[in-house]
Design a protein around this motif. Sequence first.
Motif, mmCIF file in Angstrom:
data_model
loop_
_atom_site.group_PDB
_atom_site.id
_atom_site.type_symbol
_atom_site.label_atom_id
_atom_site.label_comp_id
_atom_site.label_asym_id
_atom_site.label_seq_id
_atom_site.Cartn_x
_atom_site.Cartn_y
_atom_site.Cartn_z
ATOM 1 N N GLY A 36 0.819 -1.202 0.000
ATOM 2 C CA GLY A 36 0.000 0.000 0.000
ATOM 3 C C GLY A 36 0.851 1.250 0.000
ATOM 4 N N GLY A 37 0.763 2.020 -1.082
ATOM 5 C CA GLY A 37 1.529 3.253 -1.194
ATOM 6 C C GLY A 37 0.687 4.483 -0.960
ATOM 7 N N GLY A 38 -0.183 4.415 0.035
ATOM 8 C CA GLY A 38 -0.940 5.588 0.455
ATOM 9 C C GLY A 38 -0.252 6.247 1.632
ATOM 10 N N GLY A 39 -0.959 7.139 2.305
ATOM 11 C CA GLY A 39 -0.380 7.853 3.429
ATOM 12 C C GLY A 39 0.151 6.926 4.505
ATOM 13 N N HIS A 40 -0.619 5.906 4.866
ATOM 14 C CA HIS A 40 -0.211 5.019 5.955
ATOM 15 C C HIS A 40 1.041 4.220 5.606
ATOM 16 C CE1 HIS A 40 -4.062 4.864 8.606
ATOM 17 N NE2 HIS A 40 -3.908 6.036 8.039
ATOM 18 N N GLY A 41 1.027 3.585 4.424
ATOM 19 C CA GLY A 41 2.176 2.780 4.041
ATOM 20 C C GLY A 41 3.451 3.593 3.942
ATOM 21 N N LEU A 42 3.354 4.782 3.359
ATOM 22 C CA LEU A 42 4.521 5.647 3.215
ATOM 23 C C LEU A 42 4.996 6.172 4.565
ATOM 24 C CD1 LEU A 42 3.245 7.533 0.062
ATOM 25 C CD2 LEU A 42 5.155 5.913 0.123
ATOM 26 N N ALA A 43 4.050 6.467 5.465
ATOM 27 C CA ALA A 43 4.427 6.936 6.798
ATOM 28 C C ALA A 43 5.146 5.851 7.583
ATOM 29 C CB ALA A 43 3.179 7.401 7.555
ATOM 30 N N ILE A 44 4.669 4.623 7.484
ATOM 31 C CA ILE A 44 5.343 3.511 8.177
ATOM 32 C C ILE A 44 6.776 3.372 7.664
ATOM 33 C CG2 ILE A 44 5.334 1.015 8.540
ATOM 34 C CD1 ILE A 44 2.231 1.167 8.276
ATOM 35 N N ALA A 45 6.940 3.445 6.341
ATOM 36 C CA ALA A 45 8.279 3.333 5.756
ATOM 37 C C ALA A 45 9.186 4.462 6.233
ATOM 38 C CB ALA A 45 8.172 3.345 4.231
ATOM 39 N N TYR A 46 8.640 5.664 6.280
ATOM 40 C CA TYR A 46 9.422 6.828 6.708
ATOM 41 C C TYR A 46 9.895 6.676 8.151
ATOM 42 C CZ TYR A 46 10.142 11.561 8.537
ATOM 43 O OH TYR A 46 10.635 12.673 9.180
ATOM 44 N N TYR A 47 8.987 6.324 9.054
ATOM 45 C CA TYR A 47 9.365 6.223 10.464
ATOM 46 C C TYR A 47 10.272 5.013 10.724
ATOM 47 C CZ TYR A 47 6.020 9.933 11.331
ATOM 48 O OH TYR A 47 5.346 11.143 11.316
ATOM 49 N N LEU A 48 10.107 3.939 9.942
ATOM 50 C CA LEU A 48 11.040 2.811 10.068
ATOM 51 C C LEU A 48 12.462 3.252 9.749
ATOM 52 C CD1 LEU A 48 9.168 -0.226 8.439
ATOM 53 C CD2 LEU A 48 10.064 -0.128 10.770
ATOM 54 N N ILE A 54 15.852 1.166 9.699
ATOM 55 C CA ILE A 54 15.488 0.073 8.782
ATOM 56 C C ILE A 54 15.128 0.687 7.434
ATOM 57 C CG2 ILE A 54 13.915 -1.863 8.369
ATOM 58 C CD1 ILE A 54 13.512 -2.038 11.398
ATOM 59 N N SER A 55 16.030 0.557 6.473
ATOM 60 C CA SER A 55 15.791 1.185 5.168
ATOM 61 C C SER A 55 15.695 0.195 4.021
ATOM 62 C CB SER A 55 16.893 2.199 4.869
ATOM 63 O OG SER A 55 18.159 1.570 4.881
ATOM 64 N N ASN A 56 15.980 -1.093 4.298
ATOM 65 C CA ASN A 56 15.784 -2.107 3.258
ATOM 66 C C ASN A 56 14.301 -2.465 3.214
ATOM 67 O OD1 ASN A 56 16.249 -4.051 1.278
ATOM 68 N ND2 ASN A 56 16.791 -5.631 2.773
ATOM 69 N N VAL A 57 13.532 -1.474 2.743
ATOM 70 C CA VAL A 57 12.070 -1.527 2.785
ATOM 71 C C VAL A 57 11.532 -1.299 1.377
ATOM 72 C CG1 VAL A 57 9.980 -0.459 3.729
ATOM 73 C CG2 VAL A 57 12.038 -0.648 5.146
ATOM 74 N N ALA A 58 10.543 -2.076 0.992
ATOM 75 C CA ALA A 58 9.859 -1.869 -0.284
ATOM 76 C C ALA A 58 8.400 -1.524 -0.017
ATOM 77 C CB ALA A 58 9.943 -3.113 -1.165
ATOM 78 N N VAL A 59 7.944 -0.404 -0.574
ATOM 79 C CA VAL A 59 6.523 -0.040 -0.545
ATOM 80 C C VAL A 59 5.934 -0.422 -1.895
ATOM 81 C CG1 VAL A 59 4.857 1.826 -0.296
ATOM 82 C CG2 VAL A 59 6.963 1.859 1.051
ATOM 83 N N LEU A 60 4.965 -1.314 -1.899
ATOM 84 C CA LEU A 60 4.371 -1.814 -3.141
ATOM 85 C C LEU A 60 2.979 -1.207 -3.318
ATOM 86 C CD1 LEU A 60 5.308 -5.604 -2.826
ATOM 87 C CD2 LEU A 60 6.703 -3.706 -3.674
ATOM 88 N N GLU A 61 2.777 -0.509 -4.403
ATOM 89 C CA GLU A 61 1.508 0.148 -4.695
ATOM 90 C C GLU A 61 1.004 -0.311 -6.064
ATOM 91 O OE1 GLU A 61 -1.798 1.906 -5.272
ATOM 92 O OE2 GLU A 61 -0.845 2.126 -3.305
ATOM 93 N N LYS A 62 -0.204 -0.848 -6.112
ATOM 94 C CA LYS A 62 -0.714 -1.392 -7.370
ATOM 95 C C LYS A 62 -1.060 -0.311 -8.386
ATOM 96 C CE LYS A 62 -5.654 -1.769 -6.216
ATOM 97 N NZ LYS A 62 -6.799 -2.703 -6.113
ATOM 98 N N SER A 63 -1.268 0.926 -7.913
ATOM 99 C CA SER A 63 -1.597 2.024 -8.818
ATOM 100 C C SER A 63 -0.518 3.097 -8.688
ATOM 101 C CB SER A 63 -2.985 2.570 -8.485
ATOM 102 O OG SER A 63 -3.357 3.611 -9.356
ATOM 103 N N TYR A 64 -0.912 4.329 -8.384
ATOM 104 C CA TYR A 64 0.054 5.400 -8.190
ATOM 105 C C TYR A 64 0.033 5.846 -6.733
ATOM 106 C CZ TYR A 64 -4.145 8.306 -8.636
ATOM 107 O OH TYR A 64 -5.402 8.850 -8.472
ATOM 108 N N LEU A 65 1.063 6.533 -6.284
ATOM 109 C CA LEU A 65 1.185 6.913 -4.881
ATOM 110 C C LEU A 65 -0.002 7.750 -4.430
ATOM 111 C CD1 LEU A 65 4.930 7.823 -4.281
ATOM 112 C CD2 LEU A 65 3.739 5.673 -3.899
#
Length: 412
Positions: A36-48, A54-65
């Motif tokens: 999920g590349g919405g607000g929540h998914g991107l926020a989790i990645a940012y704070y990780l 922890i930066s070896n992280v992939a955010v997978l979004e089926k459409s656009y951000l």
Amino acid sequence: MPLSLLKYGLSDEYPVEVDLPPPKELKSHYDVVIIGGGGHGLAIAYYLSKYHGISNVAVLEKSYLGGGNTARNTAVIRSNYLTSDGVKFYAESVRMFKNLSNEFDFNIMYSERGQLTLAHTDSTVRAFRQRAEVNKHFGGRTEMIDRKQIKELVPCLNLDPAHLPVLAGLWHIDGATARHDAVAWGYAKEAAKRGVEIHQLTEVQDFVVQGNKVTAVKTNRGMVQCGCVVQAIAGASSILMNKLKIRAPIHTYPLQAMVSQPFKPFINPLVSSSALHCYVQQTSRGEIVFGGGSDPYPLYNTRSTLDLKESLLAHAIEMFPFMANVKLMRQWAGMTDMTPDYSPIMGKSPYDNYYLDAGWGTWGFKSTPICGKTMAELVATGRTPDLIKPFELSRFSRFQQVNEMGATAASH
């Protein structure tokens, strides 16, 4: 001057900061895969990446951000909920929102305007008094106001609709709005700077499970191995959970909204009615945004309907009769994952390394910062933060729901 500008534009050393790096191939393994590349998914990645390294992280979004519910909400931020658990959680999110523009060095257009919720019956007045006290107890700025004070706040409001005169109001000073796509892009920009990979047009199709762990994620671009997975999608939460046979009491309903042509500013607060199931706000560009309740039937669709438009606008005109001649500019819908107690599902799943951020209904955008921070802490440490313990999936089997029914003037 035109020649120097042309040379500047064609130069290989064009000094423009790129917010997101160009697309790349998926790696074979990531420590964390966020779906999920919405607000929540991107926020989790940012704070990780920011707080836990922890930066070896992939955010997978089926459409656009931010193209899901992040782009399809009405951008309301507030914390005037019913329960102590809800108020504490959303109040912290409001506090974090206030500093996001500085944190990102990116303007999210945060605007504190206050939210006025109208009470039309004696029972609603009593319920609002309780909400005001709970909010004040946990540091929120919420109070009851009378008809005179309401008229001073919103002079153009009709206080005496034919069958539902306004008796009082719940004035939530902390109510605000922000630019929803700017929030998503701010988190994406800062996460990418710290090494997080963001993959758009990448749809998760299935999982590989070994023992009680999800070891790989199958996508339309290939398979990736993973240390753990975070599900942070809206609308199709139950569909993805069904692939892992995770049972959750989630039903998905369309939620529609619409916006008018722009006008000169005439209303600053957000105004909502608990009886008319309608809320109205004016954006910084002058457009009038109308929102209301979810559609009355489950559906995985984001289409707009004429019947909702007619009923919603009829209620808006009861509050603001002069809007009868306003011309609409567009109408849209999102998909809301509703739970029986109108609260989210956050935390651990039945799998050892699969984490849930689901069931957000109509309140997902306003929780973006605090959800990202607490879910990142859970993933990094394996311990559920106290702030989100009440929202665990297991609460339904323990019969310890967090009942926020009625915490919004629309939809419930």
